[in-house]
Write a protein that holds these residues in place. Structure first.
Motif, PDB file in Angstrom:
ATOM      1  N   ASN A  61     147.761  47.294  42.942  1.00  0.00           N
ATOM      2  CA  ASN A  61     147.909  48.545  42.867  1.00  0.00           C
ATOM      3  C   ASN A  61     149.403  49.158  42.428  1.00  0.00           C
ATOM      4  OD1 ASN A  61     145.709  50.634  44.327  1.00  0.00           O
ATOM      5  ND2 ASN A  61     145.456  48.265  44.963  1.00  0.00           N
ATOM      6  N   LEU A  62     150.271  48.177  42.931  1.00  0.00           N
ATOM      7  CA  LEU A  62     151.515  48.620  42.347  1.00  0.00           C
ATOM      8  C   LEU A  62     151.656  48.488  40.941  1.00  0.00           C
ATOM      9  CD1 LEU A  62     154.615  48.857  43.173  1.00  0.00           C
ATOM     10  CD2 LEU A  62     154.825  46.487  43.521  1.00  0.00           C
ATOM     11  N   ALA A  63     151.007  47.594  40.347  1.00  0.00           N
ATOM     12  CA  ALA A  63     151.208  47.390  38.946  1.00  0.00           C
ATOM     13  C   ALA A  63     150.434  48.441  38.230  1.00  0.00           C
ATOM     14  CB  ALA A  63     150.562  46.026  38.386  1.00  0.00           C
ATOM     15  N   ILE A  64     149.417  49.148  38.873  1.00  0.00           N
ATOM     16  CA  ILE A  64     148.702  50.270  38.169  1.00  0.00           C
ATOM     17  C   ILE A  64     149.590  51.576  38.291  1.00  0.00           C
ATOM     18  CG2 ILE A  64     146.919  51.802  38.639  1.00  0.00           C
ATOM     19  CD1 ILE A  64     145.106  49.276  39.596  1.00  0.00           C
ATOM     20  N   ALA A  65     150.074  51.606  39.437  1.00  0.00           N
ATOM     21  CA  ALA A  65     151.102  52.810  39.181  1.00  0.00           C
ATOM     22  C   ALA A  65     152.394  52.734  38.324  1.00  0.00           C
ATOM     23  CB  ALA A  65     151.852  52.914  40.714  1.00  0.00           C
ATOM     24  N   ASP A  66     152.733  51.429  38.413  1.00  0.00           N
ATOM     25  CA  ASP A  66     153.940  51.365  37.281  1.00  0.00           C
ATOM     26  C   ASP A  66     153.346  51.518  35.802  1.00  0.00           C
ATOM     27  OD1 ASP A  66     155.525  50.616  39.188  1.00  0.00           O
ATOM     28  OD2 ASP A  66     155.513  48.384  38.875  1.00  0.00           O
ATOM     29  N   LEU A  67     152.208  50.904  35.487  1.00  0.00           N
ATOM     30  CA  LEU A  67     151.637  51.157  34.305  1.00  0.00           C
ATOM     31  C   LEU A  67     151.212  52.615  33.647  1.00  0.00           C
ATOM     32  CD1 LEU A  67     150.923  49.027  31.887  1.00  0.00           C
ATOM     33  CD2 LEU A  67     148.426  49.026  32.800  1.00  0.00           C
ATOM     34  N   ALA A  68     150.963  53.360  34.952  1.00  0.00           N
ATOM     35  CA  ALA A  68     150.525  54.845  34.444  1.00  0.00           C
ATOM     36  C   ALA A  68     151.989  55.306  34.301  1.00  0.00           C
ATOM     37  CB  ALA A  68     149.845  55.322  35.785  1.00  0.00           C
ATOM     38  N   HIS A  69     152.998  55.130  34.887  1.00  0.00           N
ATOM     39  CA  HIS A  69     154.167  55.655  34.605  1.00  0.00           C
ATOM     40  C   HIS A  69     154.569  55.140  33.140  1.00  0.00           C
ATOM     41  CE1 HIS A  69     158.091  57.693  34.916  1.00  0.00           C
ATOM     42  NE2 HIS A  69     158.723  56.580  34.931  1.00  0.00           N
ATOM     43  N   PHE A  96     155.193  64.879  34.533  1.00  0.00           N
ATOM     44  CA  PHE A  96     156.269  65.288  35.498  1.00  0.00           C
ATOM     45  C   PHE A  96     155.867  64.732  36.928  1.00  0.00           C
ATOM     46  CE2 PHE A  96     158.470  68.311  38.725  1.00  0.00           C
ATOM     47  CZ  PHE A  96     159.581  67.842  38.418  1.00  0.00           C
ATOM     48  N   TYR A  97     154.327  65.094  37.336  1.00  0.00           N
ATOM     49  CA  TYR A  97     153.929  64.534  38.325  1.00  0.00           C
ATOM     50  C   TYR A  97     153.842  63.132  38.468  1.00  0.00           C
ATOM     51  CZ  TYR A  97     150.106  64.111  41.953  1.00  0.00           C
ATOM     52  OH  TYR A  97     149.187  63.850  42.882  1.00  0.00           O
ATOM     53  N   LEU A  98     153.467  62.399  37.313  1.00  0.00           N
ATOM     54  CA  LEU A  98     153.216  61.013  37.339  1.00  0.00           C
ATOM     55  C   LEU A  98     154.635  60.124  37.623  1.00  0.00           C
ATOM     56  CD1 LEU A  98     151.159  60.086  34.261  1.00  0.00           C
ATOM     57  CD2 LEU A  98     150.542  59.756  36.733  1.00  0.00           C
ATOM     58  N   LYS A  99     155.686  60.706  37.364  1.00  0.00           N
ATOM     59  CA  LYS A  99     156.910  60.314  37.737  1.00  0.00           C
ATOM     60  C   LYS A  99     157.154  59.977  39.535  1.00  0.00           C
ATOM     61  CE  LYS A  99     161.311  58.968  37.852  1.00  0.00           C
ATOM     62  NZ  LYS A  99     161.902  57.750  37.564  1.00  0.00           N
ATOM     63  N   PHE A 100     156.737  61.211  39.945  1.00  0.00           N
ATOM     64  CA  PHE A 100     156.969  60.976  41.496  1.00  0.00           C
ATOM     65  C   PHE A 100     155.963  60.290  42.187  1.00  0.00           C
ATOM     66  CE2 PHE A 100     159.508  64.716  40.050  1.00  0.00           C
ATOM     67  CZ  PHE A 100     160.719  64.376  40.893  1.00  0.00           C
ATOM     68  N   LEU A 101     154.627  60.322  41.526  1.00  0.00           N
ATOM     69  CA  LEU A 101     153.543  59.509  42.051  1.00  0.00           C
ATOM     70  C   LEU A 101     153.687  58.136  41.941  1.00  0.00           C
ATOM     71  CD1 LEU A 101     150.509  59.940  42.943  1.00  0.00           C
ATOM     72  CD2 LEU A 101     149.911  59.703  40.845  1.00  0.00           C
ATOM     73  N   ASN A 102     154.409  57.628  40.833  1.00  0.00           N
ATOM     74  CA  ASN A 102     154.736  56.360  40.722  1.00  0.00           C
ATOM     75  C   ASN A 102     155.697  55.826  41.360  1.00  0.00           C
ATOM     76  OD1 ASN A 102     157.322  54.668  39.053  1.00  0.00           O
ATOM     77  ND2 ASN A 102     155.406  53.502  39.231  1.00  0.00           N
ATOM     78  N   MET A 103     156.719  56.711  41.759  1.00  0.00           N
ATOM     79  CA  MET A 103     157.904  56.403  42.574  1.00  0.00           C
ATOM     80  C   MET A 103     157.389  55.977  44.192  1.00  0.00           C
ATOM     81  SD  MET A 103     161.523  58.468  43.609  1.00  0.00           S
ATOM     82  CE  MET A 103     161.633  58.820  42.219  1.00  0.00           C
ATOM     83  N   MET A 281     163.272  52.174  36.822  1.00  0.00           N
ATOM     84  CA  MET A 281     163.493  50.736  36.462  1.00  0.00           C
ATOM     85  C   MET A 281     162.698  49.863  37.358  1.00  0.00           C
ATOM     86  SD  MET A 281     167.667  50.517  35.243  1.00  0.00           S
ATOM     87  CE  MET A 281     167.337  48.623  34.947  1.00  0.00           C
ATOM     88  N   ASN A 282     161.978  50.346  38.404  1.00  0.00           N
ATOM     89  CA  ASN A 282     161.291  49.557  39.238  1.00  0.00           C
ATOM     90  C   ASN A 282     160.284  49.023  38.504  1.00  0.00           C
ATOM     91  OD1 ASN A 282     159.946  52.236  39.432  1.00  0.00           O
ATOM     92  ND2 ASN A 282     158.470  50.893  40.787  1.00  0.00           N
ATOM     93  N   ALA A 283     159.709  49.731  37.379  1.00  0.00           N
ATOM     94  CA  ALA A 283     158.587  49.159  36.697  1.00  0.00           C
ATOM     95  C   ALA A 283     158.988  48.012  36.010  1.00  0.00           C
ATOM     96  CB  ALA A 283     158.132  50.248  35.694  1.00  0.00           C
ATOM     97  N   CYS A 284     160.208  47.655  35.661  1.00  0.00           N
ATOM     98  CA  CYS A 284     160.621  46.260  34.993  1.00  0.00           C
ATOM     99  C   CYS A 284     160.741  45.337  36.153  1.00  0.00           C
ATOM    100  CB  CYS A 284     161.852  46.754  34.262  1.00  0.00           C
ATOM    101  SG  CYS A 284     161.474  47.685  32.821  1.00  0.00           S
ATOM    102  N   LEU A 285     161.140  45.571  37.350  1.00  0.00           N
ATOM    103  CA  LEU A 285     161.645  44.747  38.233  1.00  0.00           C
ATOM    104  C   LEU A 285     160.221  44.220  39.302  1.00  0.00           C
ATOM    105  CD1 LEU A 285     164.870  46.170  39.769  1.00  0.00           C
ATOM    106  CD2 LEU A 285     164.600  44.469  38.075  1.00  0.00           C
ATOM    107  N   ASP A 286     159.214  44.990  39.092  1.00  0.00           N
ATOM    108  CA  ASP A 286     158.184  44.854  39.865  1.00  0.00           C
ATOM    109  C   ASP A 286     157.475  43.629  39.550  1.00  0.00           C
ATOM    110  OD1 ASP A 286     158.547  46.769  41.787  1.00  0.00           O
ATOM    111  OD2 ASP A 286     157.250  48.116  40.893  1.00  0.00           O
TER     112      ASP A 286
END
Length: 322
Positions: A61-69, A96-103, A281-286
């Motif tokens: 689910n973490l990877a899905i959230a990052d990929l959507a962003h 705009f919403y996806l940014k905060f949803l991912n975070m 940058m969390n999407a690259c660190l995850d």
């Protein structure tokens, strides 16, 4: 020149240009590694979802959230590069919403991973009785909570006079009374920052203490991997999300006219933009969490790589024999 509706301090043109160039540069750097890293991670994690119970559902689910962003970043890069948004009001608000949803989804699943690994290490009997459907249920509840929690971010933007020159944070804010503003600010800080950081630090400390007290666990590879995983979750949170929430609070205080000094407001706006980039940058660190601390992920990736290499060699040999 943009002016804060609640302040006498104008945002100068060079500041606006700085924000635009910063976002375009950072998003341009992270979009490809973030997309590839999370795509590979999702592929490998899906392959292990039936065999491995230890946090793989949360990692997926973490990877899905990052990929959507990551999928929304090309549109953001276009806007910040050309200063125009031809994709319509809905896509502007949705990205705009996806940014905060991912975070906040990332924060939630980092917390879940930390708690689960800590509990399984301290209470091993829970691991044998735990079922994947429990993680699936927690993820569904978590997604519903985060989806609802993030709705105020786009809803607070005034789009009655929407045009293609303004999008995302450049959209004007709706007028909200002071009490509602403070309530939403406190909810975002407590649920998205204070609570998670306390839980993650506590899980890290409890995991380390457990390894120190129990030599049998210390000599166990699983115990050391659990500590590395919890530590990586803490590092990602502290590097990516803690700075943003500190300056998010300060930035909101400028809007509420609690901070009135113009120089301080300017510095807060600049650092708020920088920390917003750090949060992305969390999407690259995850993916580093999956690879460096999860033996099953490395093994599966190694098997997949070996299979692809063998397939390439067989295909080449077959072609040469013809």
């Amino acid at each position: 020149m943009l002016v804060n509706e609640s302040s006498q301090c104008p945002e100068k043109h060079w500041e606006e240009e700085f924000h635009m160039k910063l976002y375009a540069a950072v998003y341009g750097i992270i979009v490809i590694p973030g997309f590839l890293g999370n795509s590979v991670a999702l592929w490998v994690l899906f392959g292990n979802i039936k065999r491995e119970k230890k946090a793989v559902i949360f990692m997926t689910n973490l990877a899905i959230a990052d990929l959507a962003h990551m999928l929304s970043l090309p549109l953001r890069i276009f806007y910040y590069t050309f200063h125009t948004w031809p994709f319509g009001k809905f896509m502007c608000l949705f990205c705009f919403y996806l940014k905060f949803l991912n975070m906040y989804a990332s924060i939630l699943f980092l917390v879940c991973i930390s708690i689960q690994r800590c509990v399984f290490l301290i209470c091993p009997f829970k691991y044998s009785s735990w079922r994947r459907r429990y993680d699936v249920g927690l993820c569904i509840i978590g997604w519903v909570f985060v989806i609802l929690m993030c709705l105020p971010f786009p809803m607070m933007r005034n789009t009655d006079t929407f045009n293609s020159t303004l999008c995302f944070a450049s959209l004007p804010m709706k007028h909200v009374n002071l009490g509602s503003s403070i309530a939403m600010l406190m909810a975002a800080e407590l649920l998205g920052f204070v609570g998670p950081i306390i839980i993650i630090i506590l899980c890290t400390w409890k995991t380390a203490q457990s390894l120190k007290k129990n030599r049998i666990v210390t000599n166990n590879q699983g115990g050391r991997r659990a500590l590395k995983l919890v530590l990586m979750c803490a590092i990602v949170f502290l590097v990516c999300f803690a700075p943003y929430h500190i300056f998010f609070l300060l930035n909101q205080l400028t809007w509420l006219e609690v901070i009135t000094d113009c120089t301080m407001q300017k510095n807060i706006r600049i650092l708020h933009s920088v920390t917003l980039c750090l949060a992305s940058m969390n999407a690259c660190l995850d993916p580093c969490i999956y690879y460096f601390v999860t033996a099953e992920f490395r093994e599966q990736l190694s098997r997949t790589s070996s299979f692809l290499v063998r397939s390439r060699h067989l295909s080449r040999d077959s072609t040469m024999s013809r």
